[in-house]
Write a protein that holds these residues in place. Sequence first.
Motif, PDB file in Angstrom:
ATOM      1  N   ARG A  46     -62.462  47.972-148.794  1.00 27.58           N
ATOM      2  CA  ARG A  46     -62.276  49.161-149.121  1.00 27.58           C
ATOM      3  C   ARG A  46     -63.368  50.213-148.245  1.00 27.58           C
ATOM      4  O   ARG A  46     -64.313  49.657-147.928  1.00 27.58           O
ATOM      5  CB  ARG A  46     -62.781  49.845-150.304  1.00 27.58           C
ATOM      6  CG  ARG A  46     -61.426  49.052-151.639  1.00 27.58           C
ATOM      7  CD  ARG A  46     -60.387  49.530-151.378  1.00 27.58           C
ATOM      8  NE  ARG A  46     -59.387  48.997-152.837  1.00 27.58           N
ATOM      9  CZ  ARG A  46     -58.107  49.338-152.993  1.00 27.58           C
ATOM     10  NH1 ARG A  46     -57.482  50.243-152.088  1.00 27.58           N
ATOM     11  NH2 ARG A  46     -57.344  48.966-153.854  1.00 27.58           N
ATOM     12  N   ASP A  47     -62.638  51.529-147.884  1.00 31.01           N
ATOM     13  CA  ASP A  47     -63.680  52.478-147.523  1.00 31.01           C
ATOM     14  C   ASP A  47     -64.279  52.100-146.052  1.00 31.01           C
ATOM     15  O   ASP A  47     -65.345  52.216-145.891  1.00 31.01           O
ATOM     16  CB  ASP A  47     -64.946  52.915-148.419  1.00 31.01           C
ATOM     17  CG  ASP A  47     -64.455  53.211-149.466  1.00 31.01           C
ATOM     18  OD1 ASP A  47     -63.555  54.033-149.426  1.00 31.01           O
ATOM     19  OD2 ASP A  47     -64.906  52.884-150.847  1.00 31.01           O
ATOM     20  N   ASP A  49     -63.985  53.122-142.457  1.00 31.23           N
ATOM     21  CA  ASP A  49     -63.342  53.876-141.370  1.00 31.23           C
ATOM     22  C   ASP A  49     -63.691  53.408-140.089  1.00 31.23           C
ATOM     23  O   ASP A  49     -64.522  54.011-139.342  1.00 31.23           O
ATOM     24  CB  ASP A  49     -64.187  55.339-141.876  1.00 31.23           C
ATOM     25  CG  ASP A  49     -63.289  56.223-140.849  1.00 31.23           C
ATOM     26  OD1 ASP A  49     -62.071  56.178-140.394  1.00 31.23           O
ATOM     27  OD2 ASP A  49     -64.114  57.513-140.956  1.00 31.23           O
ATOM     28  N   ASN A 239     -58.321  54.046-145.286  1.00 27.80           N
ATOM     29  CA  ASN A 239     -59.446  53.274-144.635  1.00 27.80           C
ATOM     30  C   ASN A 239     -59.640  52.072-145.573  1.00 27.80           C
ATOM     31  O   ASN A 239     -60.413  51.516-145.381  1.00 27.80           O
ATOM     32  CB  ASN A 239     -60.603  54.084-144.808  1.00 27.80           C
ATOM     33  CG  ASN A 239     -60.818  55.324-143.781  1.00 27.80           C
ATOM     34  OD1 ASN A 239     -60.242  55.331-142.658  1.00 27.80           O
ATOM     35  ND2 ASN A 239     -61.589  56.256-144.395  1.00 27.80           N
TER      36      ASN A 239
END
Length: 275
Positions: A46-47, A49, A239
């Motif tokens: 997760r997360d 970018d 992302n």
Amino acid sequence: MMIQAKPLAAALGAEISGIDLRKSLDAETISTLKQLLAQYQVIFFRDQDIDSAQHKALAEAFGPLQSHPAYGTVEGYPEITILESTPDKPTKIEEWHTDMTFMPKPPLGSILRSRISPEVGGDTSWASLGAAYDGLSDKMQSFLSSLSAVHDFAHGFRHSLAEPGGRERLARALEENPPVEHPVIRTHPESGRKMIFVNSLFTTHIVGMNECESEALLGFLFKHCIKDEFTCRFRWEENSIAFWDNRSTLHKPINDYFPAHRRMERITIDGGKPF
């Protein structure tokens, strides 16, 4: 932070935390990710970018990269395939499948990054082909072990080929990807685990069987492999990243979000000839 894994389901899948994929990964971290991939078959982040260069660098840590003969790619990165669904051009892939089994050497795995996710819907499910094999009787395992099946690009992309100009657009892909044979039961080259290696998108028939026999057997295997107890489901967010072992899983996008926009970017890593 230490790398941690939180399992999603009993058969496969885990969310990984304690790692920043924007950074260059050292040998120890890459080794840990390889172990986690072998253990869980699909791992999620997760997360993250990451940009296209970081996406490519991450994939290259696990092997040479492939391109796809039928999809567009990110500018400057021919290895990064764009998988996009819009109101004007919705996705056509709705079947459980293993990526690119129409190739003599199907991919090791894929790293899929979410760029645009619908507010509701658009999940992806995965199924463990090793768990599906383990769920067969000893007699069925023995029977299947001597069989081969044909996998065909044209069968998997039959809907695209049927569109106006489809055969012309995919002429080169058709020429470069004639039907191939793979064993119905393959062995994972790292873990040694046995797994079923057919899928409803690309597998057309069992070699040496008549049409009725082949359809009946494949129909059973297609349904068996996607039993709930062999699967996990992932909810995409912007992302998010999924990295799956293409040798040991099926996956299926859940197309319940039309007409919302969904854009994913995927890198595929070279694999070897199934045995």
